[in-house]
Scaffold this motif. Structure first.
Motif: not given
Lengths: 168, 483
Positions: A13, A96, A104
Motif C-alpha cells: 500500500q 489510493q 489505485r
C-alpha cells in the motif's frame, strides 16, 4: 488459469496518509450539505402542512435526512480518510482512494506535465492545501495536506518530473 | 521559392465568408420569419433584410481583402480582421497537421481549403485558408515539410524523392466499400434522427388529419404494421448505405516516412495527415454484423489537433477482412502488433458479466409483463438476449502485455481490441468494489491521450493477481526498464 507469466507479487500500500485535519474539513463541508438538506425537509414540512398531507411524509423525510446526515458527516469522511494513501517514488506516484470502490492509480513521473497546489476557503482556514497532478490526459488530486508539506511535495514532484524527460 | 509578399486567398473566399455569415443568421432569420409571418409582409422587413444582406456582403468582401498570409522566417503569418486587425504567427515547427479538404463551393472552382493545426487547445483550426488553388496548397505543404526537414538538421535529406514510389498505400476496394456501407451501425443513428425529427415537428404537422386519412390502418392487421415497420427500417438502411458510400468513397491511405495520410469522400473531399509520433493507440473494432462477416475496422487514436469528424479517433481502415489485419498493421503501423492469444478472465467473472446485463433487462421486463398484460410477456425474450450479451462481453474481454505493448480487449456492443505502447499510457488505475474484493477480482483501467482529452479503456473483473502483473509491468519503479 495460472499459466500467465509476469510478476504477480502484491505491491505494498502507498505509505503516506493525508492530514487528519482533512476529517474536520470534510465534516464541515458535509455539514453544509446537510444544512441544505434540512432546509429542503423544512420546506417539505411546510408544504405538507398547507396541503394537509399526512404527517408521515415529513417523518419519513426527516428520518431519511437524519440517516443521510449521520452517514455523510461521520462515516464517509472517516472511511475516505482511512483509505486515502499516497506515495511519491522517484519514477512514479501512487495513489489510493475511494469509498465503496477502492481505486489505485499509478502515474509515471515521465508523464507528469505539471503540479500545482490550491486551497479553498475551508482548506485555507485549516492551513491545508490540495495538490493537483496533471498528465497530458488526466488530472489527479491529493486532497488536504498540511500547507508546508503540500508545497514541499509539489516542488519535489516538479523536480522529479523535470529530470525524467521523454516524448509525450 | 519563398513567398515574400503577403498573399490573399482566392476571391471565392468572399463567397465563403458570405455563406458562413448567412449560415449563422439563418436560424434567427427563420425564427423571426415564423414569428412575424402572422401579419402581412411589410416594407420595413424587406428593406431591413436587404440592408442586412448588403452589409453582410460588404463585410465578407472586406474580410477577404484584409485576410493575408505569408510564409517567412519559418513562420506562417496570417493577418486578418476588418475592424480589429489581428495577426497570428504560427512557427512552422509547431504545425502538427495540415488538412486539405474541398467542400462543394471549393470543388466548383477547383480550389481547396487548407487547415493548419498545432497542438494548441482549441476547437477551431489555428490557421485556415478557406480557398486557395491546389498547386498553392501543395506548395505550402512542401514549404512546411522542407522547413521541418531543414530544422531537423538533414540527416538523410537528399534521397526522399525516390522513396515515395514504393511507400505502402491502401485503396479501399468496391467490395469492402459495399460491406462497410451495408454493415454500418449508422442505421441506428438514422432511425433515431428520423424519430427525433418527427417528434420535433409534432406541432406543425397535422398528425390527426394524417391519422384520419389512414384510419383503415387502425383496423388493419398486425402483418400490415410489421410490413410498414420493415419498410421503414429498409429505407433507413438504404439511407445509411448511401451516407457511408459518400463518406468513404475513394478511401485511400498512404504511409509516408513519418506520417500517415488518409483521404476520402466524393462531395466533401477530406485529407488528413497524422504524424506517426502523435499516434497514441490503435483500436481494432468489430461491430456484431461485421464480426459475423469476418470484417474489422481499425481506428487511430492520436493526440492534439481536431482532425476528422469521427470525434477523437480517426478511421484508418473502414472495413478490412480480419485475416488482413496483421499484414496491414505491419505495413502501415509497424509499432503495433495485435496479439490474438490473449489471457482471458477467470470463470468466476462470467456470472458477474451476465448479471450486469440481466438486471437492467429484468428492470424492463418485470414492469412490462405486469402492467401491459398480454403483450408485455413478449419482453421476456430480452432475457436470453441480455444473458447472451453478458456472456459475449465476458468471452471477449482479455489482456496481455507483449514487450512494451499492452493489449486490452473488451466488448460494449462492438468487440474492441486496443493496442497501446507503455510510453503512451498516461496513467493506469485499478478499482476494487467490496464484492470484487471478496472474490479477489479487480477492474483495470488505463488512460491514453486522444485528441485534446484523455480516453479510458476499462476491463472489468480481472483476476486480482493479473491486475497486479499489469501494474508491475507498467511500473517505472523497478531497476530495469522495459523496451
Amino acid at each position: 488459469m495460472n499459466i500467465v507469466e509476469g510478476e504477480s507479487r502484491l505491491r505494498k500500500q502507498p505509505q503516506n496518509q493525508i492530514s487528519l485535519k482533512a476529517l474536520t474539513v470534510w465534516r464541515i463541508s458535509a455539514l453544509i450539505g446537510t444544512g441544505v438538506g434540512l432546509l429542503i425537509v423544512i420546506g417539505l414540512g411546510i408544504g405538507a402542512y398547507f396541503l394537509e398531507l399526512s404527517y408521515w411524509y415529513i417523518v419519513g423525510a426527516a428520518g431519511i435526512w437524519v440517516i443521510y446526515s449521520i452517514i455523510s458527516v461521520f462515516l464517509v469522511p472517516k472511511i475516505r480518510h482511512r483509505v486515502w494513501r499516497y506515495e511519491v517514488h522517484e519514477h512514479e506516484i501512487e495513489l489510493q482512494f475511494g469509498l465503496f470502490v477502492i481505486k489505485r492509480v499509478l502515474i509515471p513521473m515521465v508523464r507528469v506535465q505539471h503540479v500545482d497546489t490550491h486551497q479553498g476557503p475551508l482548506l485555507r482556514k485549516y492551513k491545508l492545501a490540495s495538490i493537483e497532478i496533471s498528465t497530458a490526459a488526466t488530472k489527479h488530486e491529493i486532497p488536504a495536506l498540511d500547507l508546508e508539506e503540500a508545497d514541499q511535495l509539489r516542488d519535489h514532484i516538479s523536480r522529479l518530473a523535470r529530470v525524467t524527460d521523454d516524448d509525450v | 521559392m519563398m513567398m515574400f509578399e503577403p498573399k490573399r486567398i482566392h476571391p471565392v473566399g468572399m463567397i465563403l465568408n458570405f455563406v458562413r455569415m448567412i449560415k449563422s443568421y439563418i436560424v434567427p432569420a427563420i425564427i423571426f420569419f415564423f414569428v412575424s409571418s402572422n401579419e402581412s409582409f411589410n416594407l420595413y422587413l424587406i428593406v431591413g433584410g436587404s440592408l442586412l444582406i448588403l452589409l453582410v456582403m460588404v463585410i465578407s468582401i472586406l474580410e477577404w481583402w484584409k485576410f493575408t498570409y505569408i510564409i517567412v522566417d519559418g513562420e506562417l503569418r496570417i493577418e486578418h480582421g476588418v475592424f480589429v486587425k489581428k495577426k497570428r504567427y504560427i512557427p512552422i515547427e509547431r504545425i502538427q497537421t495540415t488538412n486539405i479538404t474541398a467542400g462543394i463551393i471549393q470543388q466548383i472552382f477547383g480550389l481547396v481549403k487548407v487547415q493548419i493545426e498545432t497542438a494548441g487547445s482549441g476547437i477551431e483550426a489555428e490557421g485556415s485558408l478557406t480557398a486557395i488553388k491546389k498547386q498553392e496548397a501543395d506548395r505550402i505543404q512542401e514549404e512546411i515539410s522542407k522547413y521541418k526537414q531543414l530544422s531537423k538538421s538533414s540527416i538523410a535529406g537528399s534521397e526522399q524523392e525516390e522513396v515515395i514510389l514504393d511507400l505502402p498505400n491502401y485503396k479501399m476496394t468496391i467490395k469492402d466499400l459495399l460491406v462497410a456501407a451495408s454493415t454500418s451501425s449508422g442505421i441506428g443513428v438514422i432511425i433515431s434522427a428520423v424519430a427525433a425529427f418527427v417528434s420535433q415537428f409534432d406541432e406543425f404537422i397535422p398528425y390527426e388529419k394524417i391519422i384520419d386519412r389512414f384510419e383503415f390502418l387502425t383496423n388493419a392487421s398486425i402483418t400490415l404494421y410489421a410490413i410498414l415497420i420493415f419498410i421503414a427500417f429498409f429505407i433507413a438502411w438504404i439511407l445509411s448505405i448511401i451516407g457511408v458510400l459518400l463518406k468513404y468513397a475513394y478511401f485511400t491511405v498512404v504511409k509516408g516516412e513519418d506520417e500517415i495520410q488518409i483521404s476520402r469522400g466524393i462531395f466533401e473531399k477530406r485529407q488528413i495527415t497524422i504524424p506517426a509520433k502523435r499516434i497514441q493507440a490503435i483500436q481494432i473494432v468489430q461491430n456484431p454484423l461485421r464480426q459475423l462477416l469476418g470484417y474489422t475496422t481499425i481506428y487511430i487514436e492520436s493526440a492534439g489537433g481536431n482532425s476528422g469528424d469521427e470525434g477523437l479517433s480517426t478511421i484508418l481502415f473502414p472495413v478490412v477482412p480480419k485475416k488482413n489485419v496483421d499484414q496491414l498493421l505491419s505495413e502501415f503501423l509497424p509499432d503495433f502488433k495485435q496479439n490474438n492469444d490473449l489471457y482471458r478472465l477467470p470463470k468466476r467473472s462470467m456470472l458477474r458479466y451476465v448479471i450486469r446485463k440481466v438486471i437492467p433487462a429484468l428492470i424492463v421486463i418485470i414492469p412490462a409483463a405486469y402492467f401491459l398484460q398480454p403483450w408485455g410477456y413478449l419482453s421476456v425474450i430480452l432475457l436470453p438476449i441480455a444473458a447472451w450479451w453478458g456472456y459475449a462481453t465476458y468471452k471477449d474481454a482479455g489482456w496481455k502485455y507483449d514487450g512494451s505493448q499492452l493489449n486490452v480487449a473488451f466488448r460494449v456492443i462492438s468487440k474492441t481490441h486496443v493496442l497501446v505502447n507503455r510510453n503512451r499510457l498516461q496513467s493506469i488505475k485499478s478499482k476494487t468494489t467490496y464484492f470484487q474484493k471478496r472474490v479477489s477480482l479487480q477492474t483495470f483501467e488505463c488512460t491514453i491521450k486522444s485528441g485534446l482529452l484523455g480516453r479510458n479503456f476499462t476491463v472489468k473483473d480481472l483476476e486480482q493477481q493479473d491486475v497486479e502483473r499489469i501494474i508491475n509491468w507498467y511500473s517505472y519503479e523497478k531497476n530495469n526498464r522495459h523496451s
